[in-house]
Design an enzyme around this catalytic site. Sequence first.
Site, PDB file in Angstrom:
ATOM      1  N   LYS B  81     -13.906  36.698  47.289  1.00  6.88           N
ATOM      2  CA  LYS B  81     -12.694  37.491  47.075  1.00  6.88           C
ATOM      3  C   LYS B  81     -13.083  38.964  47.130  1.00  6.88           C
ATOM      4  O   LYS B  81     -14.139  39.356  46.615  1.00  6.88           O
ATOM      5  CB  LYS B  81     -12.118  37.133  45.704  1.00  6.88           C
ATOM      6  N   SER B 156      -3.697  35.458  42.470  1.00 10.87           N
ATOM      7  CA  SER B 156      -4.065  36.517  43.390  1.00 10.87           C
ATOM      8  C   SER B 156      -5.190  36.132  44.353  1.00 10.87           C
ATOM      9  O   SER B 156      -5.366  36.801  45.367  1.00 10.87           O
ATOM     10  CB  SER B 156      -4.495  37.748  42.598  1.00 10.87           C
ATOM     11  N   SER B 180      -5.217  33.186  38.511  1.00 10.67           N
ATOM     12  CA  SER B 180      -5.430  33.644  39.890  1.00 10.67           C
ATOM     13  C   SER B 180      -6.397  32.796  40.716  1.00 10.67           C
ATOM     14  O   SER B 180      -6.489  32.982  41.924  1.00 10.67           O
ATOM     15  CB  SER B 180      -5.939  35.089  39.888  1.00 10.67           C
TER      16      SER B 180
END
Lengths: 485, 487
Positions: B81, B156, B180
């Site tokens: 990420k 997210s 997330s």
Amino acid sequence: MNYEAVIGLEVHVQVKTRTKMFTRVAAGYGHEPNTLTDPVVLALPGVLPVMNKAALDAIIKAGLMLGCEIAPVCKWDRKQYFYPDSPKNYQISQYDQPICLGGTVEIELPGPARNVMGEHKRVPLTRIHLEEDVGKLNHFATESLVDYNRAGTPLMEIVSEPAMHTAEEAYAYLTSLRATMIYGGISDCDMEKGQLRCDANISIRPVGAARLGTKVELKNLNSISFVRDGIAHEIKRQIGVMARGEAIVQETRDYDGQTGASQSLRSKEMAHDYRYFPDPDLMPVQVDAEWKARLRAACPELPFEKQRRFLEQYQVPYTITSVLIWDRELSDYFEEVAQLAGPGRAQAAGNWIVNDLLREIGTAKTSLGAAKVRPAHLAELVQLIDAGSLLTNTAKEVFIAMFASGESPTAIIARQGLNAAATDVGEIEIWCHAAIAANAKALAEFKTGKDSAINAFKGPVMKAAKGRANPKLVDEVLRRLLAAL
Amino acid sequence: MRSEPFFHTIAELAALLDAGKLSSVELTKAVVARTKAVDARVKAFNSYDEDDALAQAAASDARRSTGQVRGLLEGIPVGLKDVISVANQPLTASSRMLANFISPYDATVTQRLKRAGAVLWGRLNLDEFAMGSSTENSAFGPTHNPWDLSRVPGGSSGGSAAALAAGEAVATLGSDTGGSIRQPAALCGVVGLKPSYGLVSRYGLIAFASSLDQIGPLTRTVEDASIMLGVIAGHDPFDSTSCQTEVPDYRAALAEKRGPWRIGIPQEYFGEGLDPEVGAAVEQAIAFYRSRQCVIKEVSLPHTQYCLDTYYIIATAEASSNLARYDGIRYGHRTAEAVDVGELYCKSRAEGFGAEVKRRIILGTYVLSSGYYDAYYLRAQKVRTLIRRDFLNAYQDVDALLTPTSPVPAFTLGEKTNPLAMYLCDIYTIGANLAGLPAISVPCGFTGGGLPIGLQLIGQPFREAELLPIAHCYEQAHDWHTAHPKL
């Protein structure tokens, strides 16, 4: 109307640690800009703080030296404001639970004369907490540059109660606090390097009134003398404002030590809301009894404690102690010389250190640590003089040679062929006879009981001896001869 | 065994690499080719460096050929990420603020992946600064759900979940502040694990909410999650909030611990707002555990109704502070026109941050303001303690809690325009963050429309070795995790 000033000081002291408060990069002064940085100092994305235990040790030790209560837990908060010298735009600090509470700073006010001890007081402290220092902005014509070398250096904030009333008290407070911090090895407190910085909160009130007046914060007091002068100036300014029938405005003022004037920086309306909250990146640290005991054992004797001991133990005059005690190294040096020289010679040792040694160090622009005169050699010099084997004048020459070469006084006397004091009684008797015979007036005065008339003979004797006669012996011989006449 | 190497699990690929039937370069090339083939549609990546990945793979093959295999991840392409720092690679947080930022240092998890031999592959899209539940808040455009490109992948960590589901990585790392990792894992049909707070170092993770953030793996199977966790977990001297806890062999625990377990069903997690198809799939999972002699017990977490409010006070307060450093002074976006420092701050931040980030900074600044602190932040911290106590009370009777991961399956891009509607996506996941508990989402079915559904299991603090076998048991009895989207 008569006014009384009320003064509280906020003193920032940089803690002398090898590395910064929350990261392992070196702390220091005078390096190329932005070389003492790392991702944590620069607040790059993703970095986290890790506490430097040496800094916490230092503040706990400082607190113990000043008689503070040490909190059982060291907790960290974020103080938030935007300014380019603050890389994270918050400063890691301690808000509602400072590590040190209470405590006092002992101060001495100026005495009635230089050689008379002044009144001692204890100025109460509110708190001491630990935080991180910010960087430095350098302003140029069209731009400003930031140097983050200082950012993240451990910094103690020492807050006094509003308990001082004159600029002299504030001066004495800073002098004592500074010496204490240096004694404890907490900081070098070099104000030129920003290692000690002071802000003053000043208000005035009619004498006898209990309520505090509106306070003004005075900033940028960057020498101890500026603190005194700035506060004196601010008190005068506030009295002037009141005399004109105006009101004191709560504000922050900037004092310019060069011009001796101050100007308003910001008023209360523009005060920050720092939005303090506990730093979620740092766990509270438990400070247990064992930890405190270890640091308590490392606390040195404080300056005034040392002074009281010197006065009693060595019977040295106040004026000598008042020079010695402000420098831990110097007072340790004195003690060593006094111990080695033996009983009854401490005052002479103190005189040599305070007058001759410090003068030579000053002239040579060196330091005590770098000076070549060893305590054992100075003790030897004191003993030689005391035994009458060395005259003061000669001793001064010997001392200068000792300072230059680091040799022992005996070695210097031998090498340079410097004469020891003349101790041949026969020779001295000849000079004394001559001096008495040459001054009938003094002889008559002495005979009628004026003891000081004996001094009139000593000059010619010394002159005849080219300054080498042992004065004690001269006095003895003169009295014996005079008594026989 | 799946046909394409990029759909294989870490465990399968490790065996193939060990047997010499596949090289890391071959595997990495397959993943790169797959990415090139599908990412124009999925848009999971913010950036990737093909040459760098192939060089890492070649280095891995060289190590293997000389018997210097570093660990279980040797030669396996793992995606990160874009909030996890890799030295000399971009670190954008999917924000205009950091669009051109290259990080000079490795996060602790990055170092641990390297030490385990992994091939670090690409920077994965997210909601800007991890704030969102759909990856629509990315400054670089949304990621699409590989199961239905008109839908969101969740967020997210939407890029991490979508890339994995689409075969663009073998495993990925995400970060989880309020769900997330788990919510996008559920919406993309993969496994997502949020470890206990303090188990995995946060050093090098761009902070959103420091007391809630945890890095965790997204994988095809629970076994892979166990392998990844074993690599990244453990104390780190660079993170004061990382715990001095022992790291057990999570993978070995899967075989050792076979139940039956006592499983709690928190009644508050099955109320209004739960999609009927999701509810039905989760009921099926409950029935499965019951069939395996597990004790199923209804429990209550009475403070659940306060979770969302508590979360949005604490998370925004911390975020408002954590994001203060993005000011255009030392790095990051700086406005082209400012006459003084105040304007420099205002314009740089106004231009650099997106709407959701600004909304949360303003909220967080407000709740920490003088005069409001006690009523909001301090109160929220007290409620947080009560929420944690609810969970710990429940664990006196049960080993784990079972809930839906997300109340709804993947929704369409642009569907949720109201921020509050978006916040409700995390209603079942934020409790574990507030309480610091480990929680995992595993695939548990598909909707009639073919969208994945996720099942959440919440465990006890630092008892991942107890939680993972419960999830593994369910997964091994089902084949949801073997399905792949058609792209």
